[in-house]
Design a protein around this motif. Structure first.
Motif, PDB file in Angstrom:
ATOM      1  N   ASP A 134      78.575 171.583 107.256  1.00 51.23           N
ATOM      2  CA  ASP A 134      78.769 170.444 107.553  1.00 51.23           C
ATOM      3  C   ASP A 134      78.097 169.875 108.317  1.00 51.23           C
ATOM      4  O   ASP A 134      77.938 170.735 109.614  1.00 51.23           O
ATOM      5  CB  ASP A 134      80.414 169.677 107.772  1.00 51.23           C
ATOM      6  N   ARG A 135      77.179 168.760 108.556  1.00 52.32           N
ATOM      7  CA  ARG A 135      75.899 168.264 110.050  1.00 52.32           C
ATOM      8  C   ARG A 135      77.213 167.367 110.042  1.00 52.32           C
ATOM      9  O   ARG A 135      77.759 165.979 110.216  1.00 52.32           O
ATOM     10  CB  ARG A 135      74.534 167.435 109.219  1.00 52.32           C
ATOM     11  N   VAL A 136      77.627 167.155 111.235  1.00 49.11           N
ATOM     12  CA  VAL A 136      78.063 166.740 112.583  1.00 49.11           C
ATOM     13  C   VAL A 136      77.339 166.415 113.014  1.00 49.11           C
ATOM     14  O   VAL A 136      76.568 166.112 114.368  1.00 49.11           O
ATOM     15  CB  VAL A 136      79.368 167.429 112.994  1.00 49.11           C
ATOM     16  N   TYR A 137      77.880 164.373 113.771  1.00 49.28           N
ATOM     17  CA  TYR A 137      77.027 164.102 114.732  1.00 49.28           C
ATOM     18  C   TYR A 137      78.183 163.758 116.191  1.00 49.28           C
ATOM     19  O   TYR A 137      78.779 163.931 115.450  1.00 49.28           O
ATOM     20  CB  TYR A 137      77.149 162.550 114.383  1.00 49.28           C
ATOM     21  N   VAL A 138      77.521 164.412 117.063  1.00 44.48           N
ATOM     22  CA  VAL A 138      78.473 164.906 117.968  1.00 44.48           C
ATOM     23  C   VAL A 138      78.076 163.142 119.549  1.00 44.48           C
ATOM     24  O   VAL A 138      76.805 163.357 119.519  1.00 44.48           O
ATOM     25  CB  VAL A 138      78.045 165.513 118.887  1.00 44.48           C
ATOM     26  N   ASP A 139      79.203 162.531 118.826  1.00 46.24           N
ATOM     27  CA  ASP A 139      78.835 161.485 120.748  1.00 46.24           C
ATOM     28  C   ASP A 139      78.912 161.325 121.663  1.00 46.24           C
ATOM     29  O   ASP A 139      80.054 162.055 121.577  1.00 46.24           O
ATOM     30  CB  ASP A 139      79.385 160.012 119.426  1.00 46.24           C
ATOM     31  N   ILE A 140      77.890 161.499 122.848  1.00 46.37           N
ATOM     32  CA  ILE A 140      78.305 161.506 123.753  1.00 46.37           C
ATOM     33  C   ILE A 140      78.488 160.239 125.014  1.00 46.37           C
ATOM     34  O   ILE A 140      79.882 160.440 125.170  1.00 46.37           O
ATOM     35  CB  ILE A 140      77.145 162.011 124.895  1.00 46.37           C
ATOM     36  N   ASN A 141      78.120 159.444 124.664  1.00 46.13           N
ATOM     37  CA  ASN A 141      79.437 157.955 125.250  1.00 46.13           C
ATOM     38  C   ASN A 141      78.636 156.785 124.360  1.00 46.13           C
ATOM     39  O   ASN A 141      78.523 155.344 124.836  1.00 46.13           O
ATOM     40  CB  ASN A 141      78.197 157.803 126.494  1.00 46.13           C
ATOM     41  N   LYS A 143      76.315 156.287 123.213  1.00 42.32           N
ATOM     42  CA  LYS A 143      75.064 155.143 122.571  1.00 42.32           C
ATOM     43  C   LYS A 143      73.631 156.506 122.270  1.00 42.32           C
ATOM     44  O   LYS A 143      73.127 156.536 121.473  1.00 42.32           O
ATOM     45  CB  LYS A 143      74.385 154.388 123.927  1.00 42.32           C
ATOM     46  N   ASN A 144      73.957 157.472 122.771  1.00 45.07           N
ATOM     47  CA  ASN A 144      73.227 158.809 122.630  1.00 45.07           C
ATOM     48  C   ASN A 144      74.126 159.658 122.327  1.00 45.07           C
ATOM     49  O   ASN A 144      75.756 160.129 121.184  1.00 45.07           O
ATOM     50  CB  ASN A 144      73.459 159.091 124.303  1.00 45.07           C
ATOM     51  N   GLY A 145      73.669 160.957 121.227  1.00 40.04           N
ATOM     52  CA  GLY A 145      74.266 161.603 120.419  1.00 40.04           C
ATOM     53  C   GLY A 145      73.089 162.279 120.029  1.00 40.04           C
ATOM     54  O   GLY A 145      72.213 162.531 120.380  1.00 40.04           O
TER      55      GLY A 145
END
Length: 167
Positions: A134-141, A143-145
């Protein structure tokens, strides 16, 4: 507080409380008595150091007992093919082109220097329940990730070396 703890976390906390009450508390009281017997307390560094250590131990006991009272007990089981608590995962970081290994743990065991990441961390939240490849997006704040790819998942059951985080 309301920490999310597994049954294993609770067991380790209870063991630490028992050790602090039955062993460290007695040692600290003896150290205070010994230092007090040296005479003038106004210039007795050993007395103040012994009192400080005794108070630190008592504070830690209170902290751990309060943590247990307010904790939410969570299940640490997961499907074999999904990321869950106590799983060791290999993640490929697309931006950096590197692969790193992490173990997913509760917040009280988190230690990023040892590769233990919390279920409450951005990476932990993002990958929980996902599967290999799985390709997963890691959301930091918000706005960014960044993107990670889950390369492997291994069920890790031995938590004997994990320590409850000290504050």
């Amino acid at each position: 507080m309301n920490d999310r703890l597994t049954k294993s976390d609770v067991r380790k906390i209870e063991e630490e409380i028992e050790y602090r009450k039955l062993v460290l508390r007695k040692e600290a009281i003896e150290a205070v008595k010994e230092a007090r017997s040296h005479g003038d307390l106004s210039e007795n560094f050993e007395y103040y150091a012994a009192k400080r250590d005794k108070n630190k131990n008592e504070s830690r006991i209170r902290y751990l007992e309060r943590m247990l009272k307010t904790a939410h007990i969570i299940d640490d089981s997961s499907k074999d093919d999904e990321v869950g608590i106590n799983n060791t995962v290999n993640l490929f970081f697309e931006d950096e082109g590197v692969e790193e290994e992490y173990r997913i743990v509760t917040t009280v065991r988190e230690n990023t220097l040892e590769g233990l990441i919390s279920i409450e961390s951005p990476i932990g939240k993002a990958i929980m329940g996902h599967k290999v490849n799985d390709r997963v997006y890691v959301d930091i704040n918000g706005k960014n990730g960044y993107y990670v790819v889950i390369k492997s998942i291994e069920n890790t059951t031995d938590d004997s070396n994990d320590r409850i985080k000290k504050f």
